[in-house]
Design a protein around this motif. Structure first.
Motif, PDB file in Angstrom:
ATOM      1  N   THR A 137       0.843  -1.108  -0.094  1.00  0.00           N
ATOM      2  CA  THR A 137      -0.076   0.021  -0.040  1.00  0.00           C
ATOM      3  C   THR A 137       0.776   1.163   0.003  1.00  0.00           C
ATOM      4  N   VAL A 138       2.198   1.187  -0.111  1.00  0.00           N
ATOM      5  CA  VAL A 138       3.029   2.155  -0.022  1.00  0.00           C
ATOM      6  C   VAL A 138       3.257   2.843  -1.751  1.00  0.00           C
ATOM      7  N   THR A 139       3.506   4.230  -1.658  1.00  0.00           N
ATOM      8  CA  THR A 139       3.702   4.733  -2.995  1.00  0.00           C
ATOM      9  C   THR A 139       5.056   5.264  -2.969  1.00  0.00           C
ATOM     10  N   PRO A 140       5.412   5.200  -4.116  1.00  0.00           N
ATOM     11  CA  PRO A 140       6.875   6.137  -4.275  1.00  0.00           C
ATOM     12  C   PRO A 140       6.816   7.609  -4.094  1.00  0.00           C
ATOM     13  N   GLY A 141       7.831   8.091  -3.408  1.00  0.00           N
ATOM     14  CA  GLY A 141       7.698   9.411  -2.968  1.00  0.00           C
ATOM     15  C   GLY A 141       7.482   9.417  -1.591  1.00  0.00           C
ATOM     16  N   SER A 142       7.100   8.543  -0.933  1.00  0.00           N
ATOM     17  CA  SER A 142       6.493   8.514   0.421  1.00  0.00           C
ATOM     18  C   SER A 142       7.683   8.120   1.540  1.00  0.00           C
ATOM     19  N   VAL A 143       7.636   8.471   2.671  1.00  0.00           N
ATOM     20  CA  VAL A 143       8.365   7.960   3.893  1.00  0.00           C
ATOM     21  C   VAL A 143       7.821   6.800   4.498  1.00  0.00           C
ATOM     22  N   VAL A 144       8.378   5.613   4.772  1.00  0.00           N
ATOM     23  CA  VAL A 144       7.865   4.492   5.451  1.00  0.00           C
ATOM     24  C   VAL A 144       8.666   4.676   6.961  1.00  0.00           C
ATOM     25  N   LYS A 145       7.929   4.557   7.860  1.00  0.00           N
ATOM     26  CA  LYS A 145       8.499   4.636   9.348  1.00  0.00           C
ATOM     27  C   LYS A 145       9.071   3.330   9.597  1.00  0.00           C
ATOM     28  N   ALA A 146       9.993   3.375  10.547  1.00  0.00           N
ATOM     29  CA  ALA A 146      10.855   2.116  10.901  1.00  0.00           C
ATOM     30  C   ALA A 146       9.942   1.077  11.491  1.00  0.00           C
ATOM     31  N   GLY A 147      10.140  -0.246  10.774  1.00  0.00           N
ATOM     32  CA  GLY A 147       9.084  -1.280  11.376  1.00  0.00           C
ATOM     33  C   GLY A 147       8.224  -1.477  10.575  1.00  0.00           C
ATOM     34  N   GLU A 148       7.582  -0.410   9.591  1.00  0.00           N
ATOM     35  CA  GLU A 148       6.239  -0.480   9.043  1.00  0.00           C
ATOM     36  C   GLU A 148       6.400  -1.325   7.519  1.00  0.00           C
ATOM     37  N   ASP A 167      13.602   4.843   9.204  1.00  0.00           N
ATOM     38  CA  ASP A 167      12.794   5.379   8.328  1.00  0.00           C
ATOM     39  C   ASP A 167      13.513   5.413   7.024  1.00  0.00           C
ATOM     40  N   VAL A 168      12.701   5.297   5.960  1.00  0.00           N
ATOM     41  CA  VAL A 168      13.156   5.276   4.534  1.00  0.00           C
ATOM     42  C   VAL A 168      12.514   6.236   3.407  1.00  0.00           C
ATOM     43  N   PHE A 169      13.055   6.847   2.583  1.00  0.00           N
ATOM     44  CA  PHE A 169      12.067   7.422   1.590  1.00  0.00           C
ATOM     45  C   PHE A 169      12.234   6.600   0.624  1.00  0.00           C
ATOM     46  N   VAL A 170      11.066   6.272  -0.101  1.00  0.00           N
ATOM     47  CA  VAL A 170      10.666   5.187  -1.217  1.00  0.00           C
ATOM     48  C   VAL A 170      10.987   5.693  -2.585  1.00  0.00           C
ATOM     49  N   ILE A 171      12.061   5.539  -3.226  1.00  0.00           N
ATOM     50  CA  ILE A 171      12.074   6.160  -4.608  1.00  0.00           C
ATOM     51  C   ILE A 171      11.601   5.426  -5.548  1.00  0.00           C
ATOM     52  N   ALA A 172      11.742   4.196  -5.433  1.00  0.00           N
ATOM     53  CA  ALA A 172      10.838   3.287  -6.557  1.00  0.00           C
ATOM     54  C   ALA A 172      10.620   1.821  -5.898  1.00  0.00           C
ATOM     55  N   ARG A 229      14.745  -7.298  -6.535  1.00  0.00           N
ATOM     56  CA  ARG A 229      14.702  -6.065  -5.922  1.00  0.00           C
ATOM     57  C   ARG A 229      13.310  -5.709  -5.438  1.00  0.00           C
ATOM     58  N   ALA A 230      12.926  -5.370  -4.246  1.00  0.00           N
ATOM     59  CA  ALA A 230      11.543  -5.148  -4.033  1.00  0.00           C
ATOM     60  C   ALA A 230      11.342  -3.611  -3.909  1.00  0.00           C
ATOM     61  N   ALA A 231      12.365  -2.855  -3.652  1.00  0.00           N
ATOM     62  CA  ALA A 231      12.092  -1.395  -3.641  1.00  0.00           C
ATOM     63  C   ALA A 231      13.572  -0.731  -3.548  1.00  0.00           C
ATOM     64  N   PHE A 232      13.709   0.771  -4.101  1.00  0.00           N
ATOM     65  CA  PHE A 232      14.810   1.451  -4.130  1.00  0.00           C
ATOM     66  C   PHE A 232      14.373   2.508  -3.249  1.00  0.00           C
ATOM     67  N   VAL A 233      15.311   2.733  -1.904  1.00  0.00           N
ATOM     68  CA  VAL A 233      15.083   3.602  -1.096  1.00  0.00           C
ATOM     69  C   VAL A 233      16.209   4.552  -0.673  1.00  0.00           C
ATOM     70  N   ALA A 234      15.802   5.684   0.060  1.00  0.00           N
ATOM     71  CA  ALA A 234      17.103   6.404   0.514  1.00  0.00           C
ATOM     72  C   ALA A 234      16.871   6.145   1.972  1.00  0.00           C
ATOM     73  N   TRP A 235      18.098   5.849   2.539  1.00  0.00           N
ATOM     74  CA  TRP A 235      18.352   5.813   3.913  1.00  0.00           C
ATOM     75  C   TRP A 235      18.818   6.914   4.786  1.00  0.00           C
ATOM     76  N   GLU A 236      19.293   7.683   4.197  1.00  0.00           N
ATOM     77  CA  GLU A 236      19.593   9.135   4.338  1.00  0.00           C
ATOM     78  C   GLU A 236      19.558  10.344   3.665  1.00  0.00           C
ATOM     79  N   TRP A 237      18.704  11.146   4.000  1.00  0.00           N
ATOM     80  CA  TRP A 237      18.267  12.406   3.093  1.00  0.00           C
ATOM     81  C   TRP A 237      18.118  13.576   3.778  1.00  0.00           C
ATOM     82  N   ASP A 238      18.154  14.835   3.404  1.00  0.00           N
ATOM     83  CA  ASP A 238      18.102  16.036   3.919  1.00  0.00           C
ATOM     84  C   ASP A 238      17.530  16.977   2.996  1.00  0.00           C
ATOM     85  N   GLU A 239      16.922  18.140   3.685  1.00  0.00           N
ATOM     86  CA  GLU A 239      16.556  19.312   2.880  1.00  0.00           C
ATOM     87  C   GLU A 239      17.394  20.383   2.626  1.00  0.00           C
ATOM     88  N   VAL A 240      17.639  20.812   1.357  1.00  0.00           N
ATOM     89  CA  VAL A 240      18.816  21.644   1.153  1.00  0.00           C
ATOM     90  C   VAL A 240      18.258  22.809   0.332  1.00  0.00           C
TER      91      VAL A 240
END
Length: 337
Positions: A274-285, A306-311, A323-334
């Motif tokens: 039920t996850v969509t790309p571009g969303s953040v999934v919390k740890a353990g979810e 927490d991960v940011f779901v890229i694809a 491959r189930a998903a492509f995620v960012a483990w570390e990200w910030d706002e610049v």
């Protein structure tokens, strides 16, 4: 049809066709990379768009077609060049890799003129882009089995003279879901192979500005993503002083991924999410659930942070190691300067 160097040197204002020769096939068919050129009425910079490097990635080249259709050469300063496909063999086969040698073209630049088919493809295109392009946008999509919102990828070369801030500003024209700083170090978590052989990285090595734009998913035409990429290309051309109007307003901030990678599955079966790309999934979810051929839940893909779901996997049929998903483990706002 003229070869690209001859055509580019002699063009009058307007839209033109050319070809970068690649040799001949066994049947005698002339092989080549198709190139469309929009030459403006006034001198100016060169924006080069590489429509695809992988044969199943289509949204970017369609966006470039729409851009060329929308610009009057009389209002253009400089040239917009589109290499529609850098790998016509992979395009004809609807495959990521070159069928003749199973190599990844975007790990083969700058190429070898006397090398294997993929190396020859790389060499044929690279010299022209490196000579003429002030900015190059390398169009991609995520793989055909995946879904993804448009995002950008850039690399840093220590000798390019092109700063990270400048590359982020270029990507900001496309309002990407996230802009990903990609490492070219061997053995990284992102992709196997020669990441330093990417077109954008090798152009940076020669002091040319270049980055990648991932426009949705492969193997299909996604109208909203194509339209957004077209608007981004127009905004970029405007910022380069090519369209004689004020530069577009860019977003004040942008998300930047600094570490990312693939999540794989241990069990084969059928995936649901039920996850969509571009969303953040919390740890353990749950990111993805997999049921086996008997309908039993055999795996739930999660992360301990927490991960940011890229694809995300679109094709539900999974094998162990897929491959189930492509995620960012570390990200910030610049902030965009």
């Amino acid at each position: 049809m003229q070869d690209f160097p001859t055509a580019f040197a002699k063009l009058t204002p307007g839209r033109h066709k050319a070809r970068i020769p690649l040799g001949t096939g066994a049947s005698g068919t002339e092989l080549g990379i198709p190139v469309a050129i929009l030459r403006g009425a006034k001198p100016g910079p060169c924006l080069w768009i590489n429509g695809q490097v992988h044969g199943d990635e289509l949204n970017g080249l369609l966006a470039a077609f729409d851009l060329l259709d929308s610009i009057d050469p009389a209002a253009l300063s400089g040239s917009i060049v589109l290499s529609t496909t850098a790998n016509p063999f992979a395009l004809d086969a609807r495959r990521k890799r070159t069928p003749a040698d199973e190599e990844d073209l975007d790990q083969s630049y700058p190429g070898r003129a006397d090398g294997l088919p993929t190396q020859r493809l790389a060499a044929a295109l690279f010299s022209h882009v490196a000579e003429h392009a002030d900015v190059t946008v390398c169009m991609h999509t995520v793989g055909t089995p995946y879904d993804g919102r448009p995002y950008a990828v850039y690399k840093l070369h220590p000798e390019s003279g092109v700063s990270e801030a400048e590359l982020l500003r270029l990507t900001a024209h496309f309002s990407p879901a996230i802009s990903c700083r990609m490492s070219v170090a061997a053995g990284g978590a992102e992709l196997p192979g020669n990441i330093a052989g990417a077109l954008d990285y090798q152009l940076l090595a020669r002091g040319r500005k270049a980055f990648m734009l991932e426009v949705g998913g492969g193997g299909r035409a996604e109208a909203p993503f194509i339209a957004a990429a077209t608007a981004g290309l127009r905004g970029l051309a405007t910022s380069m002083g090519m369209l004689g109007r004020d530069a577009p307003a860019l977003p004040r901030t942008i998300l930047r991924a600094t570490r990312r990678g693939h999540l794989t599955c241990s069990h084969g079966g059928f995936a649901q999410t039920t996850v969509t790309p571009g969303s953040v999934v919390k740890a353990g979810e749950p990111i993805l659930r997999i049921r086996n051929a008997w309908g039993e839940l055999v795996e739930t893909v999660t992360q301990d942070r927490d991960v940011f779901v890229i694809a995300l996997r679109r094709d539900p049929v999974m094998q162990s190691g897929d491959r189930a998903a492509f995620v960012a483990w570390e990200w910030d706002e610049v902030t965009i300067g």
